[in-house]
Write a protein that holds these residues in place. Structure first.
Motif, PDB file in Angstrom:
ATOM      1  N   ARG A  23      -1.284  16.678   1.994  1.00 51.13           N
ATOM      2  CA  ARG A  23      -0.094  16.672   2.846  1.00 51.13           C
ATOM      3  C   ARG A  23       1.099  17.119   2.028  1.00 51.13           C
ATOM      4  NH1 ARG A  23       1.924  11.834   4.401  1.00 51.13           N
ATOM      5  NH2 ARG A  23       2.689  12.628   6.361  1.00 51.13           N
ATOM      6  N   CYS A  27       0.403  11.932  -0.323  1.00 46.64           N
ATOM      7  CA  CYS A  27      -0.449  11.186   0.600  1.00 46.64           C
ATOM      8  C   CYS A  27       0.386  10.221   1.449  1.00 46.64           C
ATOM      9  CB  CYS A  27      -1.525  10.423  -0.158  1.00 46.64           C
ATOM     10  SG  CYS A  27      -0.928   9.049  -1.148  1.00 46.64           S
ATOM     11  N   ARG A  28      -0.209   9.813   2.561  1.00 42.14           N
ATOM     12  CA  ARG A  28       0.421   8.801   3.411  1.00 42.14           C
ATOM     13  C   ARG A  28      -0.297   7.490   3.151  1.00 42.14           C
ATOM     14  NH1 ARG A  28       1.064   8.481  10.010  1.00 42.14           N
ATOM     15  NH2 ARG A  28       2.415   6.652   9.970  1.00 42.14           N
ATOM     16  N   GLU A  30       0.764   3.684   4.016  1.00 40.69           N
ATOM     17  CA  GLU A  30       1.763   2.779   4.594  1.00 40.69           C
ATOM     18  C   GLU A  30       1.205   2.089   5.827  1.00 40.69           C
ATOM     19  OE1 GLU A  30       5.056   5.139   5.934  1.00 40.69           O
ATOM     20  OE2 GLU A  30       3.838   6.293   7.308  1.00 40.69           O
ATOM     21  N   HIS A  44      -2.317   3.360   7.154  1.00 42.81           N
ATOM     22  CA  HIS A  44      -2.643   4.763   6.929  1.00 42.81           C
ATOM     23  C   HIS A  44      -2.889   5.007   5.441  1.00 42.81           C
ATOM     24  CE1 HIS A  44      -1.415   5.922  10.982  1.00 42.81           C
ATOM     25  NE2 HIS A  44      -0.435   5.054  10.838  1.00 42.81           N
ATOM     26  N   CYS A  45      -3.936   5.766   5.130  1.00 48.49           N
ATOM     27  CA  CYS A  45      -4.240   6.132   3.754  1.00 48.49           C
ATOM     28  C   CYS A  45      -5.017   7.441   3.787  1.00 48.49           C
ATOM     29  CB  CYS A  45      -5.042   5.037   3.062  1.00 48.49           C
ATOM     30  SG  CYS A  45      -5.421   5.429   1.331  1.00 48.49           S
TER      31      CYS A  45
END
Length: 87
Positions: A23, A27-28, A30, A44-45
């Motif tokens: 991304r 990374c996401r 959270e 989210h991971c």
């Protein structure tokens, strides 16, 4: 593993490669602002790109911390998702 003689003369029918999407901005990792529609929070991971295996241990530890926080703070069912239709 098979002995080499088993594959001798085998035809290559194609090539394939696994992609590891990344991304922009990293990374996401959270707790999402919405629930899954049933009041359960979403952690989210994703988006680690080619560093997914390298980052997996630390990210897994952080997912555990976030999930523990998420279940400690009840959420109301999300209104942003459509409810299942009654038949």
């Amino acid at each position: 593993m098979l002995p080499e003689s088993v594959m001798e003369g085998a035809e290559v029918v194609g090539h394939w490669s696994g992609l590891r999407p990344g991304r922009r901005g990293g990374c996401r990792l959270e707790i999402g602002q919405d629930s899954d529609g049933l009041g359960r929070p979403i952690v989210h991971c994703y988006g680690h790109g080619g560093a997914g295996v390298t980052c997996s241990w630390g990210c897994a530890d952080e997912v555990v911390v976030l999930a523990q926080k998420a279940v400690a703070t009840p959420m109301l069912p999300s209104t942003s998702r459509s409810e299942p239709r009654a038949h």
